[in-house]
Design an enzyme around this catalytic site. Structure first.
Site, PDB file in Angstrom:
ATOM      1  N   LEU A 149     -18.261  10.550  12.964  1.00  0.00           N
ATOM      2  CA  LEU A 149     -17.120  10.474  12.039  1.00  0.00           C
ATOM      3  C   LEU A 149     -16.315   9.229  12.405  1.00  0.00           C
ATOM      4  O   LEU A 149     -16.020   8.995  13.576  1.00  0.00           O
ATOM      5  CB  LEU A 149     -16.235  11.722  12.170  1.00  0.00           C
TER       6      LEU A 149
ATOM      7  N   SER B 206       3.084   4.425  -1.673  1.00  0.00           N
ATOM      8  CA  SER B 206       3.854   3.864  -0.554  1.00  0.00           C
ATOM      9  C   SER B 206       3.114   2.757   0.192  1.00  0.00           C
ATOM     10  O   SER B 206       3.119   2.723   1.433  1.00  0.00           O
ATOM     11  CB  SER B 206       4.288   4.973   0.415  1.00  0.00           C
TER      12      SER B 206
ATOM     13  N   GLU C 135       6.721  -0.544   6.479  1.00  0.00           N
ATOM     14  CA  GLU C 135       8.109  -0.289   6.082  1.00  0.00           C
ATOM     15  C   GLU C 135       8.818   0.682   7.044  1.00  0.00           C
ATOM     16  O   GLU C 135      10.046   0.766   7.068  1.00  0.00           O
ATOM     17  CB  GLU C 135       8.161   0.291   4.660  1.00  0.00           C
TER      18      GLU C 135
ATOM     19  N   ARG D  51      13.261   2.586   9.920  1.00  0.00           N
ATOM     20  CA  ARG D  51      13.855   3.882  10.312  1.00  0.00           C
ATOM     21  C   ARG D  51      14.747   3.708  11.532  1.00  0.00           C
ATOM     22  O   ARG D  51      14.674   2.693  12.227  1.00  0.00           O
ATOM     23  CB  ARG D  51      12.724   4.867  10.617  1.00  0.00           C
TER      24      ARG D  51
ATOM     25  N   ASP E 150       2.592  12.964   5.058  1.00  0.00           N
ATOM     26  CA  ASP E 150       4.034  12.918   4.810  1.00  0.00           C
ATOM     27  C   ASP E 150       4.656  14.313   4.885  1.00  0.00           C
ATOM     28  O   ASP E 150       4.012  15.309   4.562  1.00  0.00           O
ATOM     29  CB  ASP E 150       4.280  12.303   3.422  1.00  0.00           C
TER      30      ASP E 150
ATOM     31  N   GLU F  65     -10.100   9.153  -6.083  1.00  0.00           N
ATOM     32  CA  GLU F  65      -9.473  10.302  -6.743  1.00  0.00           C
ATOM     33  C   GLU F  65      -8.202  10.639  -5.972  1.00  0.00           C
ATOM     34  O   GLU F  65      -8.208  10.712  -4.741  1.00  0.00           O
ATOM     35  CB  GLU F  65     -10.433  11.510  -6.725  1.00  0.00           C
TER      36      GLU F  65
ATOM     37  N   HIS G 184       7.204  15.192  13.880  1.00  0.00           N
ATOM     38  CA  HIS G 184       6.089  14.262  14.149  1.00  0.00           C
ATOM     39  C   HIS G 184       5.143  14.863  15.191  1.00  0.00           C
ATOM     40  O   HIS G 184       3.931  14.775  15.067  1.00  0.00           O
ATOM     41  CB  HIS G 184       6.613  12.914  14.625  1.00  0.00           C
TER      42      HIS G 184
HETATM   43  C1  IPE Z   1       4.486   6.866   4.114  1.00  0.00           C
HETATM   44  O1  IPE Z   1       5.478   7.839   4.242  1.00  0.00           O
HETATM   45  C2  IPE Z   1       4.058   6.384   5.453  1.00  0.00           C
HETATM   46  C3  IPE Z   1       3.392   7.354   6.329  1.00  0.00           C
HETATM   47  C4  IPE Z   1       3.079   8.585   6.038  1.00  0.00           C
HETATM   48  C5  IPE Z   1       3.047   6.845   7.601  1.00  0.00           C
HETATM   49  P1  IPE Z   1       7.014   7.509   4.028  1.00  0.00           P
HETATM   50  O2  IPE Z   1       7.725   8.806   4.156  1.00  0.00           O
HETATM   51  O3  IPE Z   1       7.439   6.428   4.925  1.00  0.00           O
HETATM   52  O4  IPE Z   1       7.039   6.991   2.523  1.00  0.00           O
HETATM   53  P2  IPE Z   1       8.250   6.766   1.514  1.00  0.00           P
HETATM   54  O5  IPE Z   1       9.193   5.825   2.165  1.00  0.00           O
HETATM   55  O6  IPE Z   1       8.894   8.099   1.284  1.00  0.00           O
HETATM   56  O7  IPE Z   1       7.632   6.233   0.269  1.00  0.00           O
HETATM   57  C1  IPE Z   2       5.618  11.148   7.653  1.00  0.00           C
HETATM   58  O1  IPE Z   2       6.631  12.075   7.651  1.00  0.00           O
HETATM   59  C2  IPE Z   2       5.409  10.520   9.001  1.00  0.00           C
HETATM   60  C3  IPE Z   2       5.781   9.104   9.087  1.00  0.00           C
HETATM   61  C4  IPE Z   2       6.208   8.374   8.116  1.00  0.00           C
HETATM   62  C5  IPE Z   2       5.632   8.492  10.376  1.00  0.00           C
HETATM   63  P1  IPE Z   2       8.128  11.663   7.330  1.00  0.00           P
HETATM   64  O2  IPE Z   2       8.800  11.340   8.618  1.00  0.00           O
HETATM   65  O3  IPE Z   2       8.181  10.615   6.295  1.00  0.00           O
HETATM   66  O4  IPE Z   2       8.709  13.041   6.765  1.00  0.00           O
HETATM   67  P2  IPE Z   2       9.734  13.202   5.569  1.00  0.00           P
HETATM   68  O5  IPE Z   2       9.130  12.520   4.378  1.00  0.00           O
HETATM   69  O6  IPE Z   2      11.027  12.608   5.989  1.00  0.00           O
HETATM   70  O7  IPE Z   2       9.809  14.699   5.407  1.00  0.00           O
HETATM   71 MG    MG Z   3       8.268  10.660   4.257  1.00  0.00          MG
END
Ligand code: IPE
Ligand code: IPE
Ligand code: MG
Length: 246
Positions: free
Chosen positions: A129, A194, A65, A69, A18, A205, A35
């Protein structure tokens, strides 16, 4: 606390990758830039796990979810997956990596699905792996699909409902064939799961770091593993019982 050396390296690590969007925003760039930058961190994590002797690495790439986006971000993520698959699979295969995709793959278009299937079958004989990419994955979905398979087994007369216990249901949960999840990492500062590996994380952990995913390098993963090595995993027992165990 005394611990054998082998137990200090987690056998199975999962990461909620994230923070890509915030990383891009800090650079006044579109979210897709973040990304893309995250790909380097994926490579670094895989290399670290190979070096450390970790058996399995499960990465959350796209949650059930994340379809909510903006359409252009979802589109950018899909084309990133395709490019990454086309570019990285040869090298992963050469390095002995077995690739798996977990999640409801039926939601993806045919070319992407085919690429995922091909990558899985090509690398199926590897064992150095195990890298599992969670796409259109949700922990609740995982439990539902396992329950559905159990119900079908009951309908076929192979199983009675009273024979469904945790061990039996676990056989249908994603990644049941791999060692149990030892270390669950989330980058990007949020302290939540999430809807990632709900069932599998029961006794993992948890490790949360503010580092945004594109900045998560090999030293960051080493720190997480060192933190893990200092934990005492009690599984409901007392510290004294653990200390006395052979
Ligand atoms: C969780 O991240 C999903 C991935 C990293 C693929 P999100 O950024 O979508 O999670 P929330 O919505 O903040 O909980
Ligand atoms: C995680 O990074 C990647 C995916 C969920 C695909 P985010 O895109 O959620 O990045 P933030 O949380 O908005 O910084
Ligand atoms: Mg995020």
């Amino acid at each position: 606390m005394t611990k054998g050396k082998a137990s200090q390296i987690p056998r199975h690590i999962a990461i909620v990758m994230d923070g890509n969007g915030r990383w891009a925003r800090a650079r006044h760039r579109p979210r897709s830039f973040g990304h893309n930058a995250g790909r380097k961190a994926v490579r670094a994590a895989i290399e670290s796990c190979m070096r450390e002797g970790v058996h399995a690495l499960t990465l959350f790439a796209f949650s059930s979810e994340n379809w909510q986006r903006p359409q252009d971000e979802v589109g950018a993520l899909m084309s990133l997956f395709v490019r990454a698959l086309d570019k990285e699979v040869d090298e992963l295969h050469a390095n002995g990596v077995r690739l798996r995709f977990i999640g409801d793959l039926s939601a993806f278009d045919e070319p992407l699905r085919q690429r995922m299937q091909l990558a899985m079958s090509r690398t199926a004989g590897n064992d150095r792996l195990h890298v599992n990419i969670a796409v259109n994955y949700g922990g609740r979905w995982d439990i539902v699909q396992a329950s559905r398979l159990a119900a079908e087994a009951v309908l076929r007369g192979e199983l009675r409902p009273d024979q469904i216990d945790e061990a039996r249901l676990n056989r249908w949960i994603s990644l049941a064939e791999l060692p149990p999840l030892d270390l669950f990492i989330r980058t990007g500062g949020e302290c939540r799961i999430s809807n990632f590996l709900l069932w599998q994380a029961a006794y993992a952990e948890l490790y949360f770091t503010d580092t945004l995913w594109p900045d998560f390098d090999q030293a960051c993963l080493r720190r997480a593993i060192e933190d893990y090595a200092r934990r005492e995993r009690r599984y409901g027992r007392t510290g004294e019982q653990i200390a006395a165990a052979p």
